[in-house]
Scaffold this motif. Structure first.
Motif: not given
Length: 724
Positions: A494-495, A499
């Motif tokens: 999600a950030t 990733s």
């Protein structure tokens, strides 16, 4: 029926003579009024038995209520009489017959019976009365028919009627009396053989358990002199079997009266015996419904924690401390009203589904055959739902047995099974509909479903300080401590920092009691401190398994081996090269790019060797300067990648084509880190060539002579006697 037709003809003839007959007149009422209280609202069996046992004379003596005869046709007194005054009101009878109806009862065929009829004048004036009689083979009037009698005020006359029966059956006749004021009928009937069933007048069930069928059995005799053809009826909560029967004279039949109240309290109704001869008798039924001592051993059952796809069970007991055999059923609804609403709701749903299905098939429901088919289908479905007891049915909780019986002073053990489908807490209310209790006994079922017991060997991974762009590898262990398989799947990052992590495998199944190694790769591209939480969704588990990774990402560390590059004095067109080393002291490879932002953007500067044969200042200046500031520095290599803990030799060449002092910077751009992250100072100073002997600056053409460049003492100027 033949006799009634004759009387109808007679009345029609009278109507032609006397005018219209009042609409309230009924031949059937006149002829049947003498029967033994055929339409009486309440006639107890004992009263009917007593009445049927009376003889004609005893029946006449027991007659307490004096009924006035029904007027067939009123007369206009001023036109038919000379008397102008009357003691009675115009709507009252002036002549009172006694008895008002002649009834022969308990007679023997072939014998002759006589009954006197007294006609009393209630008026204050004399009354002229005419008695007419239709001939009958069974009834005879003493004296001529149609004779007129004058009755003084307050006095009476007596008329005698003879009855000669041929069979023991019902006979009907009538006596027509015509006065100056009215015309009325005295019904004459003979009550034949009757069936008399000795039902009790009162049947009291006393206190009975609610929702329990209490029964009383009666032995009923036929005390009459005729075969009884009867029909029995009553109202809820009472019942009777058999409802229809035939009983010969003197025979006995067994009749069962049931009492099954659904609500506590007093209940009453009537048991009505309908005889084929038209009489009805009423037996009063009474009963009181009460709750008996039947209970559950607890009102809440908590099943132990259970893993999904598995089952668990516990028990609950029903204690029957009463003296009845209690029948129980486990229901999903609290009351019968809610159950009925559910039944109607299901009926509507089935009807709607069938209608939608026919519409999808484009079936014309208005057609007679299709409409009949739809009706029959709905009726079959309704009958199926009516036969459904609507017992408790649930995929999570189940009870065994769902219905049964409990003997007096015994207990029943009910198994409660729990099979969760998700990891959560379940609550379900069920209701025990049992005999002896008006309201259903509630039972709350509670159970908690457990999902796979999957977790990491550690909850947090601290990787410390790492270098940007450096690849790092770690390993985490997933453990399954539960008895069921644990399918897992990594949630998408999600950030931006998350990733940079890679997990292998990202999904899988961990068998019970086994483990799964998760390989974690990390190549950061963002500097700074971080704390990332990664979620692994576990099938049928309400909460994901989390893994927290924290650390600090540092930039690459590198430096030059020299603080600056000093080229010193440089001459026009004479290149000079200096060397330095760029070292990468980090654990990650470094992709670099070197440049001198203040250098020219034009063509590369021209070396003197390329102009060795050019002697004109114009050609030199044109070739060297051009139209844009030349590029005077050359870097080799200007870009590349330095491995971790490695170095790279750098050559910087300056070929001056401008007259100036140099103070520039060699900057380093690092991919993924930033631009101008490091700078190396470059310094130089332009210096012209000169002859030491004459101490004057050499002309620019001199610089074109290679020999003078190689050996200044052999220059042409020295040959002319000038010192070099």
């Amino acid at each position: 029926e033949a006799r009634q037709r004759k009387h109808t003809v007679l009345i029609k003839k009278r109507a032609l003579k006397l005018g219209p007959i009042p609409v309230h007149f009924s031949l059937g009422t006149v002829l049947l009024s003498c029967l033994p209280r055929t339409h009486s609202a309440v006639l107890t069996p004992s009263a009917f038995q007593k009445e049927m046992s009376l003889t004609t004379r005893k029946r006449l003596v027991s007659k307490k209520k004096l009924n006035l005869p029904q007027i067939v046709q009123p007369q206009d007194k001023p036109e038919t009489s000379h008397h102008k005054f009357s003691a009675v009101y115009p709507d009252h009878r002036s002549l009172q017959p006694f008895p008002p109806e002649v009834v022969f009862q308990n007679y023997t065929p072939g014998e002759v019976y006589e009954m006197p009829v007294v006609l009393r004048n209630r008026d204050k004036v004399p009354q002229q009365v005419k008695v007419t009689w239709e001939s009958s083979p069974y009834f005879q009037l003493v004296g001529p028919s149609g004779m007129c009698h004058k009755v003084p005020p307050g006095l009476s006359i007596t008329i005698h009627i003879l009855f000669t029966p041929w069979q023991n059956k019902d006979y009907f006749h009538q006596l027509l009396c015509i006065t100056e004021r009215e015309e009325f009928i005295v019904p004459i009937c003979a009550v034949g053989a009757r069936a008399v069933l000795d039902f009790p007048d009162l049947l009291d069930f006393s206190e009975c358990p609610v929702k329990y069928s209490s029964e009383k059995t009666l032995l009923v005799h036929n005390l009459g002199n005729r075969t009884a053809r009867y029909h029995l009826s009553t109202q809820s909560p009472f019942s009777v079997t058999p409802e229809v029967g035939t009983l010969g004279v003197g025979d006995v039949v067994q009749v069962t009266v049931g009492f099954q109240p659904l609500q506590s309290g007093d209940h009453s109704a009537s048991l009505v015996v309908h005889y084929d001869t038209g009489e009805n008798t009423h037996t009063s039924l009474h009963g009181t419904a009460v709750d008996v001592h039947i209970r559950l051993d607890r009102d809440t059952v908590t099943v132990g924690k259970t893993y999904i796809t598995m089952s668990n069970h516990t028990t609950v007991r029903i204690h029957n401390l009463s003296g009845i055999t209690a029948r129980f059923q486990w229901k999903a609804f609290d009351t019968q009203e809610e159950e009925d609403q559910q039944y109607h709701r299901l009926c509507r749903q089935e009807k709607d589904k069938l209608s939608d299905f026919l519409k999808e098939r484009r079936v014309d429901t208005t057609h007679r055959e299709h409409s009949a088919l739809l009706t029959r289908t709905i009726q079959r479905e309704r009958a199926r739902l009516q036969g459904d007891p609507m017992l408790f049915n649930n995929d999570i909780f189940s009870l065994e047995p769902k219905e049964g019986e409990i003997r007096p002073n015994c207990s029943a053990e009910i198994n409660v099974f729990f099979k969760p489908q998700a990891a959560r807490v379940y609550e379900q209310a069920v209701y025990c509909d049992i005999s002896g209790r008006e309201t259903r006994l509630p039972l709350l079922l509670i159970g908690e479903g457990l999902g796979p017991q999957l977790h990491f060997s550690f909850e947090e991974l601290d990787i410390g300080e790492v270098f940007v762009r450096a690849a790092h590898s770690y390993e985490a262990i997933l453990l399954n401590n539960g008895p069921i398989e644990a399918p897992f799947r990594l949630a998408p990052p999600a950030t931006a920092m998350s990733s940079c992590f890679a997990f292998l495998p990202q999904e899988g199944i961990v068998a019970p009691g086994r483990l799964q190694a998760i390989q974690i790769s990390f190549c950061p591209t963002i500097l700074g401190e971080f704390k990332e939480e990664f979620w692994f969704h576990v099938t049928e588990s309400p909460k994901p398994v989390t893994l927290t990774i924290r650390g600090f990402v540092m930039g690459l560390t590198f430096h030059f081996d020299v603080p600056a590059l000093h080229f010193g004095d440089v001459s026009f067109g004479f290149p000079r090269t200096l060397r330095c080393s760029l070292s990468n002291t980090s654990l990650a490879p470094m992709a670099f790019n070197l440049c001198i932002p203040e250098d020219g953007l034009g063509e590369a500067s021209i070396c003197s060797s390329l102009q060795i044969f050019k002697t004109t200042r114009q050609s030199w200046r044109k070739g060297a300067q051009g139209f844009m500031k030349p590029r005077e520095f050359h870097i080799s290599p200007c870009r590349g990648t330095i491995r971790s803990l490695g170095s790279q030799d750098i050559e910087v060449t300056l070929c001056s084509n401008t007259v100036r002092e140099y103070r520039l910077e060699l900057v380093v751009d690092v991919d993924g880190v930033g631009e101008k992250v490091l700078a190396l100072t470059l310094t130089a100073r332009y210096q012209r060539f000169s002859c030491s002997c004459s101490s004057f600056l050499a002309p620019p053409e001199l610089m074109a002579h290679w020999d003078c460049y190689r050996n200044p003492c052999k220059c042409p100027w020295a040959k002319k006697g000038q010192s070099c």
